[in-house]
Design an enzyme around this catalytic site. Structure first.
Site, PDB file in Angstrom:
ATOM      1  N   CYS A  38      -3.873 -32.210  12.155  1.00  0.00           N
ATOM      2  CA  CYS A  38      -2.791 -31.519  12.869  1.00  0.00           C
ATOM      3  C   CYS A  38      -3.294 -31.340  14.297  1.00  0.00           C
ATOM      4  CB  CYS A  38      -2.493 -30.172  12.211  1.00  0.00           C
ATOM      5  SG  CYS A  38      -1.448 -29.106  13.221  1.00  0.00           S
ATOM      6  N   THR A  39      -2.395 -31.538  15.247  1.00  0.00           N
ATOM      7  CA  THR A  39      -2.797 -31.514  16.671  1.00  0.00           C
ATOM      8  C   THR A  39      -3.543 -30.248  17.090  1.00  0.00           C
ATOM      9  OG1 THR A  39      -0.558 -30.746  17.070  1.00  0.00           O
ATOM     10  CG2 THR A  39      -1.018 -33.066  17.549  1.00  0.00           C
ATOM     11  N   CYS A  67       2.344 -35.991  17.059  1.00  0.00           N
ATOM     12  CA  CYS A  67       2.464 -35.015  15.972  1.00  0.00           C
ATOM     13  C   CYS A  67       2.201 -35.681  14.615  1.00  0.00           C
ATOM     14  CB  CYS A  67       3.876 -34.448  16.006  1.00  0.00           C
ATOM     15  SG  CYS A  67       4.222 -33.289  14.703  1.00  0.00           S
ATOM     16  N   GLY A  77       5.830 -28.156  10.765  1.00  0.00           N
ATOM     17  CA  GLY A  77       5.034 -28.162   9.533  1.00  0.00           C
ATOM     18  C   GLY A  77       5.750 -27.677   8.292  1.00  0.00           C
TER      19      GLY A  77
HETATM   20  N1  DGL Z   1       1.958 -30.714  15.877  1.00  0.00           N
HETATM   21  C1  DGL Z   1       2.077 -30.552  14.455  1.00  0.00           C
HETATM   22  C2  DGL Z   1       1.208 -31.608  13.721  1.00  0.00           C
HETATM   23  O1  DGL Z   1       0.375 -32.298  14.293  1.00  0.00           O
HETATM   24  C3  DGL Z   1       1.691 -29.168  14.003  1.00  0.00           C
HETATM   25  C4  DGL Z   1       2.480 -28.023  14.553  1.00  0.00           C
HETATM   26  C5  DGL Z   1       3.802 -27.774  13.831  1.00  0.00           C
HETATM   27  O2  DGL Z   1       3.813 -27.387  12.656  1.00  0.00           O
HETATM   28  O3  DGL Z   1       4.818 -27.945  14.498  1.00  0.00           O
HETATM   29  O4  DGL Z   1       1.378 -31.753  12.533  1.00  0.00           O
END
Ligand code: DGL
Length: 260
Positions: free
Chosen positions: A183-184, A74, A44
């Site tokens: 975001c996941t 992601c 992020g």
């Molecule tokens: N998995 C990331 C997303 O869906 C969020 C977690 C991260 O910042 O690595 O944006």
């Protein structure tokens, strides 16, 4: 490439398991390889060049595994890397952000809120994708840099309830018809969010995404025809023990987690 070839899933960490979990409800027979890039977590707050580099490395790994498709679970990687990598591989790529935004933009709605990481919000990818086929849609994107930490309990001292409420209040001033949890990790905050706003206001992209992937695999004759339960393999770029521990919030992993 044959129908029982695996499908790759990747995310910066465990968050993509929330997408895998929805996918499994619909497609229990597919063989899955999941890659969590814990060495480079969080995505992020990284630059676009970094996210493209991480994503390419993971897609090269999946290419060697002869996957038939890769799910970019992601949002940050979908926002910052998908456009740069989409034509470089012979397998199908399913990016969560573009798929979700495409479906949401076809709904009879005017105002869409998006909660996402700083990288996703700065890229304005949700705004671009939501307005691509419907220029009348108004979009408000808000970055929530603390929310991944809250879900993973990385800063136990953080006042999570007031942080969530602050961002939600700011969003509600915009009076959105729907809010995408872009975001996941964010769908895991739904019990706090729904203390202050109705459940049907929120969209978990994983719900839309799993349905879409299933119908697209079907359309392309790529569904695994085997009737036995699909196999699963898990790989991480660092901290397999931490991955297994945090994964419990999202998914039940019965296999070994391999470090590569
Ligand atoms: N998995 C990331 C997303 O869906 C969020 C977690 C991260 O910042 O690595 O944006």
């Amino acid at each position: 490439m044959i129908n029982n070839s695996p499908i790759g899933f990747f995310d910066s960490g465990v968050g993509g398991l929330s997408v895998l979990s929805k996918f499994r409800e619909l497609l229990p027979n597919e063989n899955i390889i999941y890659y969590g890039d814990l060495k480079n977590l969080p995505y992020g707050n990284k630059s676009q060049a970094q996210i493209i580099g991480f994503s390419k490395k993971i897609l090269d790994f999946f290419e060697k595994q002869n996957v038939k498709a890769v799910v970019i679970a992601c949002n940050t990687s979908s926002a910052l890397a998908y456009e740069s990598v989409r034509d470089h591989y012979r397998f199908k790529l399913y990016p969560v952000l573009q798929t979700c935004a495409g479906v949401v933009s076809s709904l009879p709605i005017q105002k869409v809120g998006v909660f996402a990481t700083e990288g996703t919000v700065k890229s304005e990818a949700y705004t671009r994708e939501l307005t691509k086929n419907n220029s009348t849609i108004k979009v408000k994107e808000i970055a929530c840099p603390n929310w991944v930490k809250i879900v993973e309990n990385l800063e136990p001292g953080l006042d999570s309830e007031s942080d969530i409420k602050l961002k939600l209040d700011e969003m509600l001033e915009f009076n959105p018809d729907k809010i995408i949890l872009g975001c996941t990790h964010y769908p895991f905050l739904i019990s706090t969010l729904t203390k202050y706003a109705p459940h049907n206001l929120f969209i978990n992209p994983a719900d839309i995404f799993a349905e879409y992937i299933k119908s697209d695999l079907e359309k392309n004759n790529l569904l695994n025809s085997s009737s036995s339960a699909g196999k699963e393999k898990f790989y991480v770029s660092a901290n397999p023990e931490a991955f297994k521990a945090h994964a419990k919030i999202f998914y039940s992993i019965n296999e070994e987690v391999n470090l590569i």
